[in-house]
Design an enzyme around this catalytic site. Structure first.
Site, PDB file in Angstrom:
ATOM      1  N   TYR A  41     -26.598  36.778   7.913  1.00 47.43           N
ATOM      2  CA  TYR A  41     -26.614  38.056   7.183  1.00 47.43           C
ATOM      3  C   TYR A  41     -25.405  38.315   6.298  1.00 47.43           C
ATOM      4  O   TYR A  41     -25.295  39.387   5.715  1.00 47.43           O
ATOM      5  CB  TYR A  41     -26.842  39.236   8.136  1.00 47.43           C
ATOM      6  N   LYS A  42     -24.500  37.349   6.206  1.00 41.31           N
ATOM      7  CA  LYS A  42     -23.356  37.548   5.321  1.00 41.31           C
ATOM      8  C   LYS A  42     -23.668  36.879   3.973  1.00 41.31           C
ATOM      9  O   LYS A  42     -24.481  37.393   3.206  1.00 41.31           O
ATOM     10  CB  LYS A  42     -22.093  37.019   5.982  1.00 41.31           C
TER      11      LYS A  42
END
Lengths: 410, 410
Positions: free
Chosen positions: A220-221
């Protein structure tokens, strides 16, 4: 906007990639190292998986839409982005859960050694998971030992089973030397586990070539897979014959649908799957990764360094280092894709920036992080962040009473 | 359609609930015990979480849209549906991962005992996880012992730390007596862990009142949370002071955003969170649960029994029991919400049913499951399944060469 930033954007061959993302108007988003922005393709992919695959095709989608292989399909999409040949990467669970699996693997693989060596400053969950494993197994079988980053090599004593390190530190943005530390660990008879949370997707990683044993990373980064996107793990092929992990759920069985009485681990990385994967979240990540077919990691790295150079130079030029300390290294090879400033009033500064639509984040107790994602951040973004930062400091906006107390959860 | 089925549907006060779901036209979906159908409200909720919360509000949504508390909010929505007072249920991870946490908790809580007692016929992941824990801890600290279901009480020797049972068996649809077995376990000094995968959401469960210690359950079957929806776990309040689990990720820390060096478990059920939760999948489950505000579990149970009665009686009336064996108990208190038929040609039968748009599933080696979800299944559904089943058997459609070989993954 300065001519310089606009000129840099005009010359930027990756500038068009920004169009692949939905970004709110007027916002400078510099927190992609915490939650990557929404790739437009994800919207349609999630709609399809919910309304068509689930809604219309229901249970048959496990085969018809290959849900059953999604953890592998996403793993194989990630593999070239982290320098892994096929068959070694799996998308599953969270980083925390994957760390537990891999640390347990390492302790079992490296018979007779009991120490997990880590550095003081890494993201806490890494140490917490090691502590949980240690408490469960007992310190005679597993214990966490932490040292300062510069003391790692000296601390590689003959009881170290595995060296666990994050490639890019979440607070400072400092990048470790993966090759040197992997080699040092191996020379001391230890395995090495790299946490790629703040490096995967934004700089070249060569897990195979560097001889890394184990790795985990975040969806999710910089991979933009959405809030709490599933994580991934890597187990080097040379360990596949012996590697085992304790979260022996049914989808890690060599024949899950035989519903056999006893667990028989699937081969290779496959048995690192535990339970049924969250298909909607994983489908979002799967679609997000398609952005990476348009650009190489080397190109992203080049732009990332240019953006962080531009920002650091801007801080210097404006004389802001009189009050702020830049704790991110200047040397390219030691820098990730963020710039971290240490400041007495870091909480107020972060909040004042956010109010002015420059989205950064605060890391206790005194750090403001400016994360640059070369997929969608521009030199104009960096310029605006500099302008706003300077204005806040000059006018003292960050000292407003509203920012006097920091809430517990941020 | 027979008058009888239509009349039953007309008299069914829950018949309108079907409109809350998106169901493909012409399909009789009897596999909600494997993957629940799509609640219409989920479509909008997922769109909102992706396009608005993630896309527009980005990182701020952790607070602005309460993502950070979503595991608790969903847990508290689930709590009354399983008879739990607030503060004891958390939505997280998969059943497999949650079983690992809770079995580790049980072994540690029940000092001096090392046996996990389970029954032969439960869903394999339960036993697999126990085997993984046992292998990790060593058999001197933890060992799985399995017995036939009828021998459980006799097997509660003084070395049993925890009795692990599934309330409704996934193959037969048989329901265990939760009160009697919980009491028997306690009388023998054992804790009890109930797996609610095939009972939660479809029949009344009273975890608190029955004195259950620990439980896990599934988000994607009768709760309709979507493929691989996150699971949930329950830890009875009386154990909160001492209960610990080894997957000590950062979100289980008492102050995650302090980024402290050492793990300090949050109180209560909170520290059973490990890593960052998959928000998109969890938001889908959250929206799906709103359906349960429209109906009580008691009403659902009444309709579920009526549907399975109707189906079983239809099989009898048509004389199909000459070739099929119904392994689901006739007694209401011993039945879940499915009817399972044992048959020599079960694979072919399941595939012929699916081709005729009656979606059931096959469980190796010789079982066809007809799962009834009282939220969206009707008596007409049951009637059509009976009609198709009879036609297939009479014409021998299930003996077609196409069904001669069963693929490995189904």
């Amino acid at each position: 906007m300065s001519d310089s930033a606009l000129a840099r954007d005009k010359a930027d061959s990756l500038a068009d990639l920004k169009e692949l993302f939905q970004l709110p108007a007027g916002v400078v988003y510099l927190d992609g190292n915490s939650l990557g922005a929404l790739p437009r393709a994800v919207t349609a992919a999630v709609k399809d998986v919910v309304e068509h695959q689930w809604g219309d095709d229901l249970i048959t989608s496990w085969n018809a839409h290959d849900w059953i292989r999604l953890p592998n399909l996403v793993g194989e999409k990630l593999a070239p982005l982290i320098g892994a040949a096929p068959g070694q990467v799996l998308c599953s669970d969270s980083i925390s859960v994957n760390l537990f699996k891999l640390l347990a693997t390492a302790i079992e693989l490296n018979t007779g050694r009991r120490i997990i060596l880590a550095v003081d400053e890494d993201f806490p969950t890494d140490a917490y998971i090691a502590q949980g494993l240690s408490q469960m197994l007992g310190e005679d079988r597993c214990e966490l030992r932490r040292v300062a980053a510069q003391d790692v090599q000296a601390a590689l004593s003959d009881d170290v089973a595995v060296l666990m390190l994050t490639e890019v530190n979440y607070r400072s943005g400092e990048r470790h030397d993966m090759q040197a530390l992997t080699d040092a660990a191996h020379a001391a008879g230890a395995l090495v586990l790299w946490d790629l949370a703040h490096s995967a997707g934004v700089l070249p990683i060569e897990l195979d070539r560097r001889g890394v044993d184990l790795a985990v990373g975040c969806g999710y980064k910089y991979f933009n897979g959405g809030p709490g996107a599933p994580a991934f793990l890597y187990v080097n092929k040379r360990h596949h014959a012996r590697a085992r992990q304790p979260l022996s759920g049914w989808l890690g069985h060599q024949d899950p649908f035989a519903f056999a009485s006893d667990y028989e681990a699937a081969g290779g990385v496959q048995h690192y799957q535990a339970g049924t994967p969250g298909i909607i979240s994983m489908a979002a990540l799967n679609a997000a990764l398609d952005v990476f077919q348009r650009v190489s990691i080397e190109q992203l790295r080049e732009k990332s360094l240019a953006l962080t150079d531009f920002f650091i130079e801007g801080i210097e030029t404006r004389g802001l280092l009189a009050s702020l300390e830049c704790i991110t290294p200047r040397e390219h090879h030691r820098r990730g894709s963020q710039v971290s400033l240490r400041y007495e009033h870091a909480w107020g500064l972060s909040q004042a920036l956010i109010e002015a639509q420059v989205i950064v984040d605060f890391r206790a107790t005194d750090i403001v992080r400016f994360g640059f994602s070369p997929l969608y951040n521009s030199f104009s973004d960096a310029q605006k962040a500099l302008d706003v930062l300077e204005e806040i400091l000059v006018k003292g906006l960050h000292l407003d009473d509203r920012f006097a107390t920091r809430p517990t959860v941020t």
